[in-house]
Design a protein around this motif. Structure first.
Motif, PDB file in Angstrom:
ATOM      1  N   ARG A  23       0.836  -1.205   0.000  1.00 18.65           N
ATOM      2  CA  ARG A  23       0.000   0.000   0.000  1.00 18.65           C
ATOM      3  C   ARG A  23       0.872   1.256   0.000  1.00 18.65           C
ATOM      4  O   ARG A  23       0.585   2.226  -0.707  1.00 18.65           O
ATOM      5  N   ALA A  24       1.930   1.249   0.789  1.00 19.80           N
ATOM      6  CA  ALA A  24       2.825   2.410   0.853  1.00 19.80           C
ATOM      7  C   ALA A  24       3.444   2.691  -0.510  1.00 19.80           C
ATOM      8  O   ALA A  24       3.598   3.860  -0.894  1.00 19.80           O
ATOM      9  N   ASP A  25       3.798   1.638  -1.251  1.00 20.71           N
ATOM     10  CA  ASP A  25       4.342   1.836  -2.598  1.00 20.71           C
ATOM     11  C   ASP A  25       3.332   2.551  -3.485  1.00 20.71           C
ATOM     12  O   ASP A  25       3.674   3.470  -4.218  1.00 20.71           O
ATOM     13  N   MET A  26       2.091   2.109  -3.403  1.00 19.67           N
ATOM     14  CA  MET A  26       1.038   2.713  -4.223  1.00 19.67           C
ATOM     15  C   MET A  26       0.827   4.177  -3.830  1.00 19.67           C
ATOM     16  O   MET A  26       0.750   5.048  -4.691  1.00 19.67           O
ATOM     17  N   GLU A  27       0.732   4.431  -2.524  1.00 20.28           N
ATOM     18  CA  GLU A  27       0.437   5.781  -2.041  1.00 20.28           C
ATOM     19  C   GLU A  27       1.593   6.751  -2.224  1.00 20.28           C
ATOM     20  O   GLU A  27       1.372   7.939  -2.469  1.00 20.28           O
ATOM     21  N   ASN A  28       2.819   6.274  -2.105  1.00 20.92           N
ATOM     22  CA  ASN A  28       3.973   7.167  -2.139  1.00 20.92           C
ATOM     23  C   ASN A  28       4.637   7.287  -3.506  1.00 20.92           C
ATOM     24  O   ASN A  28       5.334   8.264  -3.767  1.00 20.92           O
ATOM     25  N   VAL A  29       4.436   6.300  -4.364  1.00 22.29           N
ATOM     26  CA  VAL A  29       5.100   6.312  -5.669  1.00 22.29           C
ATOM     27  C   VAL A  29       4.089   6.480  -6.803  1.00 22.29           C
ATOM     28  O   VAL A  29       4.132   7.455  -7.550  1.00 22.29           O
ATOM     29  N   LEU A  30       3.165   5.535  -6.929  1.00 29.70           N
ATOM     30  CA  LEU A  30       2.290   5.516  -8.092  1.00 29.70           C
ATOM     31  C   LEU A  30       1.199   6.585  -8.072  1.00 29.70           C
ATOM     32  O   LEU A  30       1.027   7.318  -9.046  1.00 29.70           O
ATOM     33  N   LEU A  31       0.459   6.680  -6.991  1.00 32.57           N
ATOM     34  CA  LEU A  31      -0.668   7.625  -6.951  1.00 32.57           C
ATOM     35  C   LEU A  31      -0.256   9.065  -7.225  1.00 32.57           C
ATOM     36  O   LEU A  31      -0.888   9.735  -8.057  1.00 32.57           O
ATOM     37  N   PRO A  32       0.797   9.583  -6.584  1.00 30.44           N
ATOM     38  CA  PRO A  32       1.184  10.974  -6.888  1.00 30.44           C
ATOM     39  C   PRO A  32       1.606  11.168  -8.346  1.00 30.44           C
ATOM     40  O   PRO A  32       1.273  12.174  -8.967  1.00 30.44           O
ATOM     41  N   ALA A  33       2.313  10.193  -8.892  1.00 30.38           N
ATOM     42  CA  ALA A  33       2.768  10.317 -10.284  1.00 30.38           C
ATOM     43  C   ALA A  33       1.589  10.301 -11.249  1.00 30.38           C
ATOM     44  O   ALA A  33       1.541  11.092 -12.193  1.00 30.38           O
ATOM     45  N   ILE A  34       0.623   9.423 -11.011  1.00 31.18           N
ATOM     46  CA  ILE A  34      -0.566   9.357 -11.868  1.00 31.18           C
ATOM     47  C   ILE A  34      -1.386  10.640 -11.747  1.00 31.18           C
ATOM     48  O   ILE A  34      -1.847  11.193 -12.751  1.00 31.18           O
ATOM     49  N   ASP A  35      -1.566  11.129 -10.520  1.00 24.76           N
ATOM     50  CA  ASP A  35      -2.316  12.373 -10.324  1.00 24.76           C
ATOM     51  C   ASP A  35      -1.655  13.542 -11.049  1.00 24.76           C
ATOM     52  O   ASP A  35      -2.335  14.350 -11.688  1.00 24.76           O
ATOM     53  N   GLN A  36      -0.328  13.632 -10.966  1.00 24.06           N
ATOM     54  CA  GLN A  36       0.393  14.715 -11.647  1.00 24.06           C
ATOM     55  C   GLN A  36       0.238  14.612 -13.162  1.00 24.06           C
ATOM     56  O   GLN A  36       0.020  15.606 -13.844  1.00 24.06           O
ATOM     57  N   LEU A  37       0.347  13.388 -13.680  1.00 21.00           N
ATOM     58  CA  LEU A  37       0.207  13.192 -15.124  1.00 21.00           C
ATOM     59  C   LEU A  37      -1.204  13.552 -15.579  1.00 21.00           C
ATOM     60  O   LEU A  37      -1.381  14.250 -16.587  1.00 21.00           O
ATOM     61  N   ALA A  38      -2.212  13.094 -14.862  1.00 19.48           N
ATOM     62  CA  ALA A  38      -3.604  13.377 -15.230  1.00 19.48           C
ATOM     63  C   ALA A  38      -3.877  14.877 -15.219  1.00 19.48           C
ATOM     64  O   ALA A  38      -4.563  15.398 -16.106  1.00 19.48           O
TER      65      ALA A  38
END
Length: 124
Positions: A23-38
């Protein structure tokens, strides 16, 4: 663990999954990057390179992945999954029915092709 992949086209977020994905990987790495890209591009082109078995994703990681998909539901454009796991092919095909946009599976030998395709440069 999830690590962002550097040196991709500006309209693509890519991550490499290895070992256990939490979960920490998703919250700290993937989610912010996807939000920024979107926010920046208005659509999401996502490259996932699996260097681990999908069974190494914790339940909490899968839950966050589902929330990510729903949060940005209308913004998904292309998803490329790179893996040697045969079972991942059906998983990639399943994306076609769950979210708008296109999804496609690639092998590790096809990583360069996956990057071109997911960025939209290969328009297929």
């Amino acid at each position: 663990m999830l690590q962002l992949i550097n040196h991709l086209p500006a309209n693509v977020v890519g991550v490499r999954a290895s070992g256990e994905v939490t979960r920490a990987d998703m919250e700290n790495v993937l989610l912010p990057a996807i939000d920024q890209l979107a926010e920046r591009e208005g659509e999401i082109n996502y490259l996932l390179v699996l260097d681990t078995n999908v069974q190494n994703f914790t339940l909490a990681a899968w839950w966050n992945d589902l929330k990510l998909g729903l949060k940005n539901f209308t913004k998904w454009n292309r998803i490329a999954v790179v893996s040697e796991q045969k079972g991942v092919e059906w998983f990639t095909d399943l994306f076609k029915f769950l979210i708008p946009g296109k999804s496609r599976g690639f092998t590790h030998d096809e990583l360069s092709e996956a990057i071109v395709w997911v960025s939209g440069d290969g328009e297929q």
